[in-house]
Design an enzyme around this catalytic site. Structure first.
Site, mmCIF file in Angstrom:
data_model
loop_
_atom_site.group_PDB
_atom_site.id
_atom_site.type_symbol
_atom_site.label_atom_id
_atom_site.label_comp_id
_atom_site.label_asym_id
_atom_site.label_seq_id
_atom_site.Cartn_x
_atom_site.Cartn_y
_atom_site.Cartn_z
ATOM 1 N NE ARG A 45 -3.094 0.124 3.168
ATOM 2 C CZ ARG A 45 -2.500 0.458 4.319
ATOM 3 N NH1 ARG A 45 -1.943 1.641 4.478
ATOM 4 N NH2 ARG A 45 -2.458 -0.409 5.317
ATOM 5 C CE1 TYR A 96 -14.285 13.106 -17.395
ATOM 6 C CE2 TYR A 96 -13.934 13.192 -15.024
ATOM 7 C CZ TYR A 96 -14.305 12.497 -16.162
ATOM 8 O OH TYR A 96 -14.702 11.188 -16.051
ATOM 9 C CG ASP A 167 -7.608 17.277 -16.012
ATOM 10 O OD1 ASP A 167 -6.835 16.715 -16.815
ATOM 11 O OD2 ASP A 167 -8.693 16.778 -15.655
ATOM 12 C CE LYS A 192 -10.504 9.425 -19.932
ATOM 13 N NZ LYS A 192 -10.774 10.730 -19.334
HETATM 14 C C1 LIG Z 1 -11.398 11.118 -18.209
HETATM 15 C C2 LIG Z 1 -10.946 12.390 -17.616
HETATM 16 C C3 LIG Z 1 -10.782 12.506 -16.233
HETATM 17 C C4 LIG Z 1 -11.133 11.381 -15.269
HETATM 18 O O1 LIG Z 1 -10.268 10.295 -15.393
HETATM 19 P P1 LIG Z 1 -10.677 8.789 -14.978
HETATM 20 O O2 LIG Z 1 -9.423 8.044 -15.242
HETATM 21 O O3 LIG Z 1 -11.841 8.414 -15.832
HETATM 22 O O4 LIG Z 1 -11.050 8.823 -13.546
HETATM 23 C C5 LIG Z 1 -10.334 13.709 -15.747
HETATM 24 N N1 LIG Z 1 -10.054 14.749 -16.549
HETATM 25 C C6 LIG Z 1 -10.203 14.677 -17.881
HETATM 26 C C7 LIG Z 1 -9.885 15.860 -18.713
HETATM 27 C C8 LIG Z 1 -10.650 13.486 -18.457
HETATM 28 O O5 LIG Z 1 -10.800 13.436 -19.787
#
Ligand SMILES: *Cc1c(COP(=O)(O)O)cnc(C)c1O
Length: 373
Positions: A45, A96, A167, A192
């Site tokens: 962990r 998001y 982000d 992604k």
């Molecule tokens: C998909 C996405 C997230 C969230 O990510 P997960 O891996 O689905 O939790 C956050 N920010 C952006 C811009 C995204 O496209």
């Protein structure tokens, strides 16, 4: 080595295991919950060699220290949960959806207060400041592809005593380095582009600030919602080919954005790489490429659905950043009220561009024909 390596080389070479006789050249998956005492880690962990390798590469690419989380939302919530109760957050109205929803929920329970802004309008973002602890940015935004001037906003936010988190999922660490532009924290949904094959959920936080890093690390160990070693291994394997995938997808995106703009049933295209896009100038200045996300609009939701249904090569599905092209009418989801109903978010993949265009043109032409009859 003193030589400064290009990011596409870092993506391939960083985080490798020790170069010892007989040692594997690729890091194996370490499926062990416990480790012999006296070394770097004693329990799964707190750490795992597969996280460490992925973190080393992401840290090297962003110019900071990285922490891997079980999803992008895991990374986002780690940053937001760290804010003292009662903190103010300024964030994009088109951030998001999960990030917005997290803040809305926290606000409902009185833990955070927030203001939503248009990140492409620097002056109005800075005007929204009034005892704000965190400026949350996303650039380009998901799904509207608005571009924030990260350097100008970071400077303004710091003058007003706020931290800045970005982000950077749509840009990837190869196209944008928010820490170099003045941000304090970068988050990624590794799910992604970084993992790149639509088969893993993971996220990351990267920072240069030691205190932020140590605190997040401590909380991750205590919170316990950690990433799995297998997912981390898969994500690193994906990251090794990010430069190649992105190069191809980005060229495809530029070409398809241009052609979509010329199609009679498409009323609007957003792609920061188009010279007349509202985000073009800032994106050209702060990014090393315009990415592979394109949004375009047709008349209404029904027309958008007919386009999605008619596509055969491009897949009608949410998410993005995988090798395969996907398309998603965002207005079909609750919580995306700011998105025009006929808007299709198009994640341009790595297929041969003429096959993608033939698929799109066929689906769009079918709508023009319907209209004509
Ligand atoms: C998909 C996405 C997230 C969230 O990510 P997960 O891996 O689905 O939790 C956050 N920010 C952006 C811009 C995204 O496209």
């Amino acid at each position: 080595m003193n030589q400064e390596l290009h990011p596409s080389t870092v993506a391939v070479t960083a985080g490798r295991g020790p170069r010892e006789p007989g040692a594997p050249t690729n890091l194996p998956v370490t499926l062990s919950s416990t480790f012999h005492p006296g070394g770097e880690r004693i329990y799964g962990r707190h750490g795992n060699p597969n996280w460490s390798a992925l973190e080393e590469v992401l840290g090297a690419l962003e110019g900071g220290r990285a922490l891997v989380y079980a999803s992008g939302m895991g990374a986002i919530s780690a940053v937001l949960e760290r804010l003292p109760v009662g903190s103010g957050v300024v964030m994009p109205f088109d951030a998001y959806y999960g990030a917005r929803k997290f803040v809305y929920e926290a606000a409902e329970h009185g833990r955070l207060a927030y203001k939503e802004v248009d990140v492409s309008d620097t002056a109005s973002v800075l005007e929204a400041f009034d005892s704000v602890e965190l400026l949350w940015l996303e650039s380009p935004t998901n799904p509207l592809l608005n571009v924030a001037d990260i350097a100008a906003l970071a400077e303004g936010a710091h003058e007003r005593g706020a931290l800045v988190a970005v982000d950077s999922t749509f840009a990837t660490p190869l196209l944008q380095r928010p820490l170099d532009l003045g941000a304090d924290i970068v988050v990624h949904s590794i799910t992604k582009y970084i993992s790149g094959h639509s088969d893993v959920l993971l996220g990351a936080v990267v920072t240069r600030d030691d205190q932020t890093f140590e605190e997040l690390l401590k909380r991750r160990s205590l919170g316990g919602a950690i990433a799995g070693p297998m997912e981390s291994w898969l994500a690193l394997r994906g990251l090794r080919t990010l430069p190649l995938r992105l190069e191809r997808a980005q060229v495809n995106a530029g070409e398809l954005a241009r052609r979509l703009g010329a199609h009679p049933v498409v009323s609007r295209v957003r792609y920061p790489g188009l010279p007349d896009d509202p985000g073009h100038e800032v994106a050209a200045r702060q990014m090393d490429g315009f990415g592979a996300m394109v949004c375009f609009e047709v008349a209404d939701a029904a027309a958008a659905d007919r386009v999605s249904e008619a596509l055969e090569v491009i897949v009608d599905a949410t998410s993005l950043g995988g090798l395969e092209s996907t398309i998603d009418r965002r207005s079909r989801y609750a919580g995306e009220e700011s998105v025009p109903e006929g808007l299709l978010r198009f994640n341009v993949g790595c297929e041969f561009v003429e096959d993608l265009w033939a698929d799109l043109a066929r689906a769009l032409d079918a709508i023009s024909l319907e209209r004509a009859t």
